[in-house]
Write a protein that holds these residues in place. Structure first.
Motif, PDB file in Angstrom:
ATOM      1  N   ALA A  63       0.815  -1.222   0.000  1.00  0.00           N
ATOM      2  CA  ALA A  63       0.000   0.000   0.000  1.00  0.00           C
ATOM      3  C   ALA A  63       0.840   1.260   0.000  1.00  0.00           C
ATOM      4  N   ARG A  64       2.082   1.187   0.454  1.00  0.00           N
ATOM      5  CA  ARG A  64       2.939   2.382   0.473  1.00  0.00           C
ATOM      6  C   ARG A  64       3.458   2.740  -0.913  1.00  0.00           C
ATOM      7  N   LYS A  65       3.272   1.840  -1.874  1.00  0.00           N
ATOM      8  CA  LYS A  65       3.870   2.021  -3.194  1.00  0.00           C
ATOM      9  C   LYS A  65       2.802   2.008  -4.276  1.00  0.00           C
ATOM     10  N   GLY A  66       1.772   2.773  -4.083  1.00  0.00           N
ATOM     11  CA  GLY A  66       0.668   2.796  -5.028  1.00  0.00           C
ATOM     12  C   GLY A  66       0.989   3.565  -6.296  1.00  0.00           C
ATOM     13  N   PRO A  67       0.052   3.592  -7.234  1.00  0.00           N
ATOM     14  CA  PRO A  67       0.225   4.299  -8.508  1.00  0.00           C
ATOM     15  C   PRO A  67       0.155   5.816  -8.314  1.00  0.00           C
ATOM     16  N   THR A  68       1.296   6.449  -8.142  1.00  0.00           N
ATOM     17  CA  THR A  68       1.380   7.853  -7.744  1.00  0.00           C
ATOM     18  C   THR A  68       0.655   8.788  -8.699  1.00  0.00           C
ATOM     19  N   ALA A  69       0.846   8.603 -10.002  1.00  0.00           N
ATOM     20  CA  ALA A  69       0.232   9.523 -10.974  1.00  0.00           C
ATOM     21  C   ALA A  69      -1.294   9.449 -10.910  1.00  0.00           C
ATOM     22  N   PHE A  70      -1.823   8.241 -10.726  1.00  0.00           N
ATOM     23  CA  PHE A  70      -3.275   8.093 -10.612  1.00  0.00           C
ATOM     24  C   PHE A  70      -3.781   8.749  -9.339  1.00  0.00           C
ATOM     25  N   PHE A  71      -3.083   8.550  -8.229  1.00  0.00           N
ATOM     26  CA  PHE A  71      -3.479   9.171  -6.968  1.00  0.00           C
ATOM     27  C   PHE A  71      -3.433  10.698  -7.080  1.00  0.00           C
ATOM     28  N   LYS A  72      -2.389  11.218  -7.688  1.00  0.00           N
ATOM     29  CA  LYS A  72      -2.272  12.665  -7.864  1.00  0.00           C
ATOM     30  C   LYS A  72      -3.451  13.203  -8.667  1.00  0.00           C
ATOM     31  N   THR A  73      -3.829  12.485  -9.707  1.00  0.00           N
ATOM     32  CA  THR A  73      -4.955  12.906 -10.532  1.00  0.00           C
ATOM     33  C   THR A  73      -6.244  12.912  -9.721  1.00  0.00           C
ATOM     34  N   ALA A  74      -6.440  11.869  -8.919  1.00  0.00           N
ATOM     35  CA  ALA A  74      -7.648  11.792  -8.088  1.00  0.00           C
ATOM     36  C   ALA A  74      -7.721  12.956  -7.108  1.00  0.00           C
ATOM     37  N   ILE A  75      -6.593  13.294  -6.500  1.00  0.00           N
ATOM     38  CA  ILE A  75      -6.573  14.411  -5.539  1.00  0.00           C
ATOM     39  C   ILE A  75      -6.860  15.721  -6.254  1.00  0.00           C
ATOM     40  N   GLU A  76      -6.307  15.898  -7.435  1.00  0.00           N
ATOM     41  CA  GLU A  76      -6.587  17.096  -8.233  1.00  0.00           C
ATOM     42  C   GLU A  76      -8.068  17.197  -8.569  1.00  0.00           C
ATOM     43  N   GLN A  77      -8.731  16.057  -8.695  1.00  0.00           N
ATOM     44  CA  GLN A  77     -10.162  16.023  -9.018  1.00  0.00           C
ATOM     45  C   GLN A  77     -11.047  16.201  -7.786  1.00  0.00           C
ATOM     46  N   GLY A  78     -10.428  16.372  -6.620  1.00  0.00           N
ATOM     47  CA  GLY A  78     -11.206  16.651  -5.418  1.00  0.00           C
ATOM     48  C   GLY A  78     -11.432  15.468  -4.503  1.00  0.00           C
ATOM     49  N   TYR A  79     -10.666  14.391  -4.689  1.00  0.00           N
ATOM     50  CA  TYR A  79     -10.779  13.213  -3.840  1.00  0.00           C
ATOM     51  C   TYR A  79      -9.710  13.222  -2.753  1.00  0.00           C
ATOM     52  N   ARG A  80      -9.990  12.474  -1.677  1.00  0.00           N
ATOM     53  CA  ARG A  80      -8.947  12.013  -0.768  1.00  0.00           C
ATOM     54  C   ARG A  80      -8.651  10.577  -1.167  1.00  0.00           C
ATOM     55  N   VAL A  81      -7.460  10.090  -0.855  1.00  0.00           N
ATOM     56  CA  VAL A  81      -7.051   8.763  -1.294  1.00  0.00           C
ATOM     57  C   VAL A  81      -6.600   7.927  -0.106  1.00  0.00           C
ATOM     58  N   ILE A  82      -7.113   6.705  -0.039  1.00  0.00           N
ATOM     59  CA  ILE A  82      -6.589   5.675   0.863  1.00  0.00           C
ATOM     60  C   ILE A  82      -6.163   4.489   0.020  1.00  0.00           C
ATOM     61  N   ASN A  83      -4.920   4.050   0.207  1.00  0.00           N
ATOM     62  CA  ASN A  83      -4.450   2.809  -0.390  1.00  0.00           C
ATOM     63  C   ASN A  83      -4.401   1.785   0.741  1.00  0.00           C
ATOM     64  N   LEU A  84      -5.248   0.776   0.666  1.00  0.00           N
ATOM     65  CA  LEU A  84      -5.505  -0.108   1.790  1.00  0.00           C
ATOM     66  C   LEU A  84      -4.508  -1.268   1.862  1.00  0.00           C
ATOM     67  N   SER A  85      -4.000  -1.495   3.057  1.00  0.00           N
ATOM     68  CA  SER A  85      -3.159  -2.660   3.323  1.00  0.00           C
ATOM     69  C   SER A  85      -4.038  -3.808   3.800  1.00  0.00           C
ATOM     70  N   TYR A  86      -3.944  -4.954   3.128  1.00  0.00           N
ATOM     71  CA  TYR A  86      -4.749  -6.120   3.501  1.00  0.00           C
ATOM     72  C   TYR A  86      -4.001  -7.384   3.087  1.00  0.00           C
ATOM     73  N   ILE A  87      -4.495  -8.517   3.469  1.00  0.00           N
ATOM     74  CA  ILE A  87      -3.874  -9.780   3.056  1.00  0.00           C
ATOM     75  C   ILE A  87      -4.226 -10.019   1.588  1.00  0.00           C
ATOM     76  N   ASN A  88      -3.241  -9.894   0.707  1.00  0.00           N
ATOM     77  CA  ASN A  88      -3.529 -10.057  -0.720  1.00  0.00           C
ATOM     78  C   ASN A  88      -2.804 -11.245  -1.352  1.00  0.00           C
ATOM     79  N   THR A  89      -2.204 -12.083  -0.506  1.00  0.00           N
ATOM     80  CA  THR A  89      -1.637 -13.351  -0.966  1.00  0.00           C
ATOM     81  C   THR A  89      -2.097 -14.463  -0.025  1.00  0.00           C
ATOM     82  N   PRO A  90      -2.357 -15.638  -0.533  1.00  0.00           N
ATOM     83  CA  PRO A  90      -2.328 -16.001  -1.947  1.00  0.00           C
ATOM     84  C   PRO A  90      -3.505 -15.393  -2.707  1.00  0.00           C
ATOM     85  N   ALA A  91      -3.380 -15.320  -4.019  1.00  0.00           N
ATOM     86  CA  ALA A  91      -4.444 -14.794  -4.865  1.00  0.00           C
ATOM     87  C   ALA A  91      -5.553 -15.824  -5.040  1.00  0.00           C
ATOM     88  N   ILE A  92      -6.724 -15.343  -5.456  1.00  0.00           N
ATOM     89  CA  ILE A  92      -7.860 -16.239  -5.698  1.00  0.00           C
ATOM     90  C   ILE A  92      -7.477 -17.338  -6.682  1.00  0.00           C
TER      91      ILE A  92
END
Length: 282
Positions: A63-92
């Motif tokens: 979660a600390r290494k999210g897609p920076t350019a996309f997050f920046k765009t979202a914030i410019e559009q008036g959003y706040r951003v949370i990149n969530l840390s969760y158990i993502n392994t193993p995959a489905i």
């Protein structure tokens, strides 16, 4: 105390000042001791408060290494951003295959539900109910209400639960599938899915849950994938099974870097498409 403190961060723009927080899940819920890398929270206090963009990473995502350019765009559009840390392994796809899938064609749906809500029985992984995505997200919001007073995080809670209509869910791969699954259960503000997985009922058929009715109106759903992805055809099939409108399905074909699978959310060349899908957050 907020993990890492409150950091003024100018890495997203040369002139604007951003608040960037890293908060370990265990700081918000003492029961959590797995996948305890920090959540990432970013917003610009100088921009009018708007909707919250919750990003759910894909398999192996930090979660600390999210897609920076996309997050920046979202914030410019008036959003706040949370990149969530969760158990993502193993995959489905790593669990719901071969004998497991033959014995239970609904394996993928049961797995997703357990990883999101933690309130059903799924014995094929070691996740605990308190590790579920919704618990982690809700506990993070409550933590922010208490420890980041200037953030006015209470606007995203109602009766102690997330205020779904103020939250846009988005994610890449496994996280995109989680976002769409949640939107089938509750009415959210919007979903933007990037290459959102390929759950199967057997080797030849996609999972039945894709066809389930959606609580969120389908005109609020968006999906992208890169035409060069190995599973592009299947991803497109799942989007159409979910009745995502044709003009909300984007088959991307610009030159990409190392991985076509993650290019849609990482490549700044898609900024105008991101803006189109995000709309105004405030």
């Amino acid at each position: 105390m907020l993990t890492g403190g409150i950091i003024r961060d100018n890495s997203f723009a040369q002139t604007d000042s951003y608040i960037r927080l890293e908060i370990t899940p265990s700081a918000t819920d003492h029961r959590i001791n797995t996948a305890d890398t920090p959540h990432l929270v970013i917003y610009n206090p100088d921009i009018k408060q708007g909707k919250l963009l919750l990003f759910i990473p894909g398999t192996g995502g930090d979660a600390r290494k999210g897609p920076t350019a996309f997050f920046k765009t979202a914030i410019e559009q008036g959003y706040r951003v949370i990149n969530l840390s969760y158990i993502n392994t193993p995959a489905i796809i790593q669990i719901c295959k071969n004998e497991n899938l033959a014995n239970c064609p609904d394996c993928a749906e049961l797995f997703r539900h357990y990883r999101i809500y933690g309130d059903n029985n799924f014995s094929l992984v070691d996740d605990q109910p308190h590790d579920a995505i919704i618990n982690r997200f809700t506990k993070l919001l409550k933590y922010l209400v208490e420890f980041d007073k200037q953030g006015n995080w209470g606007m995203y809670l109602e009766n102690g639960e997330p205020k779904w209509d103020q939250i846009v869910f988005t994610g890449q791969s496994q996280g995109g599938g989680m976002s769409i699954y949640i939107a089938k259960k509750v009415v959210v503000a919007k979903v933007i899915a990037f290459s959102a997985g390929w759950d199967h009922a057997n080797k030849d058929k996609i999972a039945k849950w894709y066809f389930n009715p959606s609580a969120t109106p389908t005109e609020r759903l968006y999906g992208t994938y890169n035409v060069a992805e190995t599973m592009a055809k299947t991803i497109d099939e799942t989007y159409r099974a979910m009745s995502i409108p044709d003009d909300h399905i984007h088959a991307l074909d610009l030159p990409f870097g190392n991985k076509a699978h993650s290019d849609g959310v990482k490549n700044p060349a898609y900024k105008q498409l991101w803006i189109e899908m995000l709309g105004k957050g405030n």
